[in-house]
Design a protein around this motif. Structure first.
Motif, PDB file in Angstrom:
ATOM      1  N   PRO A  37      28.549  38.459  48.285  1.00  0.00           N
ATOM      2  CA  PRO A  37      27.870  39.601  47.466  1.00  0.00           C
ATOM      3  C   PRO A  37      28.948  40.522  46.879  1.00  0.00           C
ATOM      4  CG  PRO A  37      27.565  40.207  49.679  1.00  0.00           C
ATOM      5  CD  PRO A  37      28.341  38.660  49.617  1.00  0.00           C
ATOM      6  N   CYS A  38      30.227  40.360  47.041  1.00  0.00           N
ATOM      7  CA  CYS A  38      31.283  41.224  46.510  1.00  0.00           C
ATOM      8  C   CYS A  38      32.234  40.147  45.845  1.00  0.00           C
ATOM      9  CB  CYS A  38      31.686  42.184  47.224  1.00  0.00           C
ATOM     10  SG  CYS A  38      31.923  41.687  48.983  1.00  0.00           S
ATOM     11  N   CYS A  39      31.931  39.204  44.858  1.00  0.00           N
ATOM     12  CA  CYS A  39      32.843  38.121  44.711  1.00  0.00           C
ATOM     13  C   CYS A  39      34.049  37.991  44.086  1.00  0.00           C
ATOM     14  CB  CYS A  39      31.879  36.827  44.368  1.00  0.00           C
ATOM     15  SG  CYS A  39      31.467  37.324  42.497  1.00  0.00           S
ATOM     16  N   GLY A  40      34.380  39.171  43.523  1.00  0.00           N
ATOM     17  CA  GLY A  40      35.844  39.301  42.825  1.00  0.00           C
ATOM     18  C   GLY A  40      35.944  38.294  41.825  1.00  0.00           C
ATOM     19  N   SER A  41      36.946  37.607  41.850  1.00  0.00           N
ATOM     20  CA  SER A  41      37.355  36.560  40.761  1.00  0.00           C
ATOM     21  C   SER A  41      36.877  35.207  41.097  1.00  0.00           C
ATOM     22  CB  SER A  41      38.650  36.692  40.421  1.00  0.00           C
ATOM     23  OG  SER A  41      39.663  36.311  41.513  1.00  0.00           O
ATOM     24  N   GLY A  42      36.040  35.092  42.384  1.00  0.00           N
ATOM     25  CA  GLY A  42      35.404  33.734  42.703  1.00  0.00           C
ATOM     26  C   GLY A  42      36.418  32.934  43.649  1.00  0.00           C
ATOM     27  N   GLY A  43      37.279  33.648  44.042  1.00  0.00           N
ATOM     28  CA  GLY A  43      38.080  32.695  44.937  1.00  0.00           C
ATOM     29  C   GLY A  43      37.602  32.011  46.193  1.00  0.00           C
ATOM     30  N   MET A  44      36.533  32.572  46.707  1.00  0.00           N
ATOM     31  CA  MET A  44      35.772  32.176  47.970  1.00  0.00           C
ATOM     32  C   MET A  44      35.156  30.922  47.817  1.00  0.00           C
ATOM     33  SD  MET A  44      36.494  34.052  50.596  1.00  0.00           S
ATOM     34  CE  MET A  44      36.927  36.080  50.853  1.00  0.00           C
ATOM     35  N   ALA A  67      35.811  35.528  37.440  1.00  0.00           N
ATOM     36  CA  ALA A  67      34.972  34.951  38.268  1.00  0.00           C
ATOM     37  C   ALA A  67      34.259  33.792  37.411  1.00  0.00           C
ATOM     38  CB  ALA A  67      34.081  35.639  39.087  1.00  0.00           C
ATOM     39  N   LYS A  68      33.603  34.177  36.356  1.00  0.00           N
ATOM     40  CA  LYS A  68      32.930  33.247  35.567  1.00  0.00           C
ATOM     41  C   LYS A  68      33.815  32.184  34.855  1.00  0.00           C
ATOM     42  CE  LYS A  68      28.966  33.531  34.301  1.00  0.00           C
ATOM     43  NZ  LYS A  68      27.617  32.991  34.768  1.00  0.00           N
ATOM     44  N   MET A  69      34.838  32.597  34.338  1.00  0.00           N
ATOM     45  CA  MET A  69      36.026  31.482  34.051  1.00  0.00           C
ATOM     46  C   MET A  69      36.784  30.584  34.972  1.00  0.00           C
ATOM     47  SD  MET A  69      37.864  33.695  30.573  1.00  0.00           S
ATOM     48  CE  MET A  69      38.477  35.073  31.615  1.00  0.00           C
ATOM     49  N   ASN A  70      36.951  31.506  36.166  1.00  0.00           N
ATOM     50  CA  ASN A  70      37.454  30.541  37.389  1.00  0.00           C
ATOM     51  C   ASN A  70      36.570  29.654  37.874  1.00  0.00           C
ATOM     52  OD1 ASN A  70      39.658  30.216  39.234  1.00  0.00           O
ATOM     53  ND2 ASN A  70      38.821  31.619  40.556  1.00  0.00           N
ATOM     54  N   LEU A  71      35.459  29.799  37.881  1.00  0.00           N
ATOM     55  CA  LEU A  71      34.395  28.978  38.263  1.00  0.00           C
ATOM     56  C   LEU A  71      34.171  27.691  37.299  1.00  0.00           C
ATOM     57  CD1 LEU A  71      31.731  31.234  40.036  1.00  0.00           C
ATOM     58  CD2 LEU A  71      33.476  29.695  41.058  1.00  0.00           C
ATOM     59  N   ALA A  72      34.020  28.114  36.025  1.00  0.00           N
ATOM     60  CA  ALA A  72      33.660  27.241  34.853  1.00  0.00           C
ATOM     61  C   ALA A  72      34.879  26.278  34.870  1.00  0.00           C
ATOM     62  CB  ALA A  72      33.531  27.837  33.290  1.00  0.00           C
ATOM     63  N   ILE A  73      36.163  26.489  35.016  1.00  0.00           N
ATOM     64  CA  ILE A  73      37.315  25.813  34.871  1.00  0.00           C
ATOM     65  C   ILE A  73      37.440  24.740  36.129  1.00  0.00           C
ATOM     66  CG2 ILE A  73      39.054  26.833  36.211  1.00  0.00           C
ATOM     67  CD1 ILE A  73      41.048  26.644  33.329  1.00  0.00           C
ATOM     68  N   ARG A  74      36.678  25.014  36.963  1.00  0.00           N
ATOM     69  CA  ARG A  74      36.547  24.099  38.075  1.00  0.00           C
ATOM     70  C   ARG A  74      35.334  23.292  38.178  1.00  0.00           C
ATOM     71  NH1 ARG A  74      41.374  23.357  40.685  1.00  0.00           N
ATOM     72  NH2 ARG A  74      42.348  25.196  41.119  1.00  0.00           N
TER      73      ARG A  74
END
Length: 527
Positions: free
Chosen positions: A206-213, A246-253
């Motif tokens: 719930p505080c996901c930052g750039s999505g690293g988790m 976060a959205k870009m970090n997840l999309a690229i994966r």
């Protein structure tokens, strides 16, 4: 005999690229520059994925017979972003030396968003700004265009994802404290994920930052031959700029980010996943946040173990995590170390309630210098909704304490990180302890042959009964239980400040009384 020269080992491509990209930064602040570089890496990624499918559609063989390479639905069916012609990397390369390249890239970002609703309001349009000269931008485009150099095109997406993640970390180092707001150090994320083992189910931050988790959770499943589709990602972020990363970090994966939400009110005031009951919560909430609108939420239903103080969100976060766990769910999160001992404003009572409810599974004491954005000592909490659920052994009346202050190594003068061996040491200790064959306390059955077993290690780990925790008034500092000095862990700035202030005021009052007595005595002296 002349000594042969040792061949110079070539640096990994991500390090080479970082050095080159940083040189092009010139006078641009790292906080602003990261959106330029990461935006280009993302654009290169989706363009590569598009080109790969475009070629297959153009060849029209097998399943692609009769397909139109310009049909958007063909890309949607393959979960590939559609890239308009003027946004494709090949086109941008032809324009890289033009004086208006900044406007061209901004227009490309805008065109991609219009064609792909899931990217709407996500991509940066910062390339036409005056502080980024066209020559530097053209150089960056050439640089990013060479990411897949020497690698098979089919592998370029993996490489681009790795470079994106590496650059995120490097920008945190460049930004210092400010950068840490959107990024949890990779080794800390790896430790949390390895300990929780989220093979299957709903993962929530719930505080996901750039999505690293989320990225690390997916890596964990893939690395252990699991099925990535067995995991569902849910998240929330209050900072829109960070949410875009976060959205870009997840999309690229290739990770579905449709349930990663943004609103500027945050998880407490505007919970984007009110009905979610997750299998795993993995998070790094802001430490000791005093601006969390606690005064507006005094009667909130999430506070099942006590109303958290308005001046500190630590115990609000803990109860928010618990609220979103299903009956067998587990949570692992970072918290300021002061939360292990604080008794101010009812925090001690909430901690007592958590312990007595048999929710606290494990506490890990972290070394200093792991986090760039704060010097506040930190720890990891692991909570389990059901410590008797049968997946692991019944450990309801025990808590595992691990003191990892002596682990980790410096990667520069101000930053430390865990090695793979450090992570394995901590993780294996926790897994052996909770395993059905771990058997740490008297009365447990003997372990199976060859299975990992647990044993207390003075100065590092201890399995402690609830009665002992009661004796120590529900203080959860690992040093207390494993045998290491814990003076620094017991330090609570607010409590110590209040104490010193009271002592100082008492001294002033005493001084005032003495001065009055002196004046009175002098008045009685006859000259």
């Amino acid at each position: 005999m002349a000594k042969q020269a040792t061949p110079k080992q070539e640096e990994p491509i991500e390090k080479q690229m970082w050095k080159a990209a940083d040189k092009l930064r010139k006078n641009i602040d790292a906080a602003e520059y990261k959106h330029i570089v990461l935006g280009l890496i993302f654009l290169k990624y989706i363009s590569d994925a598009f080109d790969e499918l475009y070629e297959k559609l153009q060849q029209g063989e097998g399943d692609y017979a009769g397909a139109d390479p310009e049909d958007k639905d063909e890309y949607k069916a393959e979960n590939v972003f559609f890239v308009p012609e003027t946004a494709r990397w090949s086109y941008l390369l032809t324009q890289a030396k033009q004086p208006d390249i900044g406007k061209t890239v901004d227009a490309a970002m805008d065109a991609i968003e219009k064609e792909n609703p899931s990217l709407r309001d996500v991509l940066p349009k910062v390339f036409a700004r005056g502080n980024l000269d066209p020559t530097s931008l053209g150089g960056l485009i050439d640089l990013v265009g060479n990411i897949a150099l020497g690698h098979a095109k089919a592998r370029s997406a993996d490489l681009l994802g790795h470079v994106f993640e590496y650059f995120l970390g490097e920008f945190v180092l460049a930004e210092g404290k400010k950068g840490g707001q959107f990024y949890t150090p990779r080794s800390v994320v790896e430790l949390l994920v390895e300990m929780l083992e989220p093979y299957k189910g709903r993962v929530f931050d719930p505080c996901c930052g750039s999505g690293g988790m989320f990225v690390q959770s997916e890596k964990f499943v893939t690395g252990h031959q699991g099925k990535v589709n067995d995991i569902s990602i849910y998240g929330q972020e209050s900072n829109q700029t960070t949410w875009r990363l976060a959205k870009m970090n997840l999309a690229i994966r290739h990770i579905d980010s449709s349930q990663v939400k943004w609103n500027n009110e945050g998880s407490f005031l505007n919970d984007a996943h009110k009905d979610l009951k997750a299998d795993f919560v993995i998070a790094n909430p802001p430490f000791n946040d005093s601006d969390w609108s606690g005064d507006l939420l005094r009667k909130d239903g999430r506070w099942q173990y006590g109303v958290p103080p308005t001046g500190n969100a630590n115990y609000a976060w803990i109860q928010h995590f618990l609220y979103h766990l299903n009956p067998t769910g587990q949570a692992g999160f970072v918290l300021a170390k002061g939360a292990l001992t604080s008794k101010s404003s009812g925090e001690g009572d909430i901690r007592k309630a958590l312990v007595e409810a048999r929710l606290v599974d494990c506490i890990v004491n972290l070394p200093a210098k792991l986090f760039l954005n704060t010097q506040i000592p930190a720890c990891l909490w692991f909570l389990s909704r059901n410590k008797t659920n049968g997946t692991f052994r019944n450990r309801a009346d025990e808590i595992l304490f691990i003191d990892a202050r002596n682990l980790g190594h410096l990667i520069n003068r101000r930053t430390k990180e865990f090695s793979a061996e450090d992570i394995a040491t901590i993780t294996n200790t926790y897994h052996a302890w909770r395993s059905p064959v771990g058997a740490p306390l008297a009365g447990a059955r003997a372990p199976a042959r060859g299975a990992p077993t647990y044993a207390d290690i003075p100065g590092f780990c201890a399995s402690v009964g609830i009665d002992r925790v009661r004796e120590l008034d529900y203080v959860l500092t690992p040093g207390r239980y494993v045998g290491l000095p814990d003076d620094e862990d017991d330090f609570d700035f607010k409590e110590r400040f209040t104490q010193l202030k009271a002592e100082f005021e008492a001294q002033l009052q005493e001084e005032a009384k003495l001065n009055a007595a002196i004046v009175e005595s002098l008045g009685k002296v006859k000259l």
